[in-house]
Write an enzyme that holds these catalytic residues in place. Sequence first.
Site, PDB file in Angstrom:
ATOM      1  N   HIS A 333       7.164   3.565   0.565  1.00 51.08           N
ATOM      2  CA  HIS A 333       6.180   2.633  -0.096  1.00 51.08           C
ATOM      3  C   HIS A 333       6.710   1.154   0.364  1.00 51.08           C
ATOM      4  CE1 HIS A 333       4.203  -0.022  -3.186  1.00 51.08           C
ATOM      5  NE2 HIS A 333       3.584   0.780  -3.258  1.00 51.08           N
ATOM      6  N   ASP A 392       0.208   8.483  -3.766  1.00 50.18           N
ATOM      7  CA  ASP A 392      -0.656   9.469  -2.897  1.00 50.18           C
ATOM      8  C   ASP A 392      -0.185  10.637  -2.470  1.00 50.18           C
ATOM      9  OD1 ASP A 392      -2.692   7.116  -2.306  1.00 50.18           O
ATOM     10  OD2 ASP A 392      -0.956   6.292  -0.963  1.00 50.18           O
TER      11      ASP A 392
END
Length: 455
Positions: A333, A392
């Site tokens: 991320h 996700d």
Amino acid sequence: MNNDNLEKIEGKIIDRLCEMAESNNLIEPELFSKYNVKRGLRDLNGKGVLVGLTEIGEVHAYIIDENETIPVAGRLIYRGIDIFNIVNGFFKDGRYGFEETCFLLLFGDLPDKGTLMDFERLLSEYRKLPEDFVRDMILKAPSKDMMNLLARSVLALYSFDDNADDTSIKNVLKQCIRLIACFPALAVYGYQAYSHYHGNNSLYIHSPQPDFSTAENILHMLRPDSKFTKLEAALLDLALVLHAEHGGGNNSSFVTHVVTSSGSDTYSVIAAALGSLKGPRHGGANIKVIQMFEDMKQTVKDLHDDEEIESYLAKLINKEAFDRSGLIYGIGHAVYSVSDPRTVIFKKHVARLAMEKGLEDEYNLYLKVEKLAPEVIAKYRKMYKGVSANVDFYSGFVYRMLDIPPEMFTPIFAISRIAGWSAHRIEEIVNDGKIIRPAYKSVSKRRNYTAIAER
């Protein structure tokens, strides 16, 4: 001239123009370092350039100790309240939490029971789309892309608003609440039109139920029989809460600030945010996670063998497997390194849904990849910070267990994130900031104009 010849001529012209466009727009990479350009508004360590202040959301992933950046477990904070506490609060009460979260983001404080009921009644009333809107704007022009349809529908709603260009706080607030309320119908009806006209399936248009939550209405409108379990609705509601806000610096929320700062209307601002979220680098990553796992199941002979899975992950990193992008989707991320708090929360509840659906083996595969992927990445990549599974990684798995079609994955993200976008739009207007206009330095060489006869 017949169509074949026209296509050949067109193809040659486009090919030549494409070569010019590429060669004449290429900037030497070293120039970005020379002029200290923070590409992507991030420094070499991935830390974002400070461009604004917000009270809406905070993403916390590191501490500074004696001028040294030290990664810590990630925290996500809505209006000063840790996301863990928000989730624990409504789960403890056996309630859905998205509507409460919307209120918190928009107004900056938690509602009491009566105020929350009033807000939920307002959302229920606003879920109704204008008369004939579904027929004329969605069914008559079905799209193969749900995000494009969402953006088109939002822009079309401008024409049904007598005060569309009024940017007073009162009017913008009403517009935002209406959009939050009707986004599920816009997205689901768009999918139903796509499924019918492009997939030759039966067409289902279920009206929103006034007593249902946002999550319940999504499942009700999406499923032919409108049936769902309490756990299914609770997990979808949780997904909406976890995706509702992520600070002002994420791409689509920053777009919201940028377009709002120009003085544009609410519908144009939200359509722009939707265009940002559509990008696979932002909102479309969970689809890639699902596709990657499907490829893994087809490629790896023994999914219980850690060495075989590690080998597959290494091939992903080395651009030898799946889409050859060099990415392990769902891992890493821009901000979080030690952990993504949304993943930590999600994973605990995902296990319950996997058990209900009889998918414990697949859930265990996700756990295994989540553990092995950072080790493989560390082996093959030079990293400035650690990596961990992002939200996700599990969200696509949840949506698939809920029988939500892949075409709806990113629209569900939008159904959630419009709460954050709305809050950021209001914040930008309230603080009456300047139009956002960062600098770009021209590095083109000066040259003279050449007459057309001499070119």
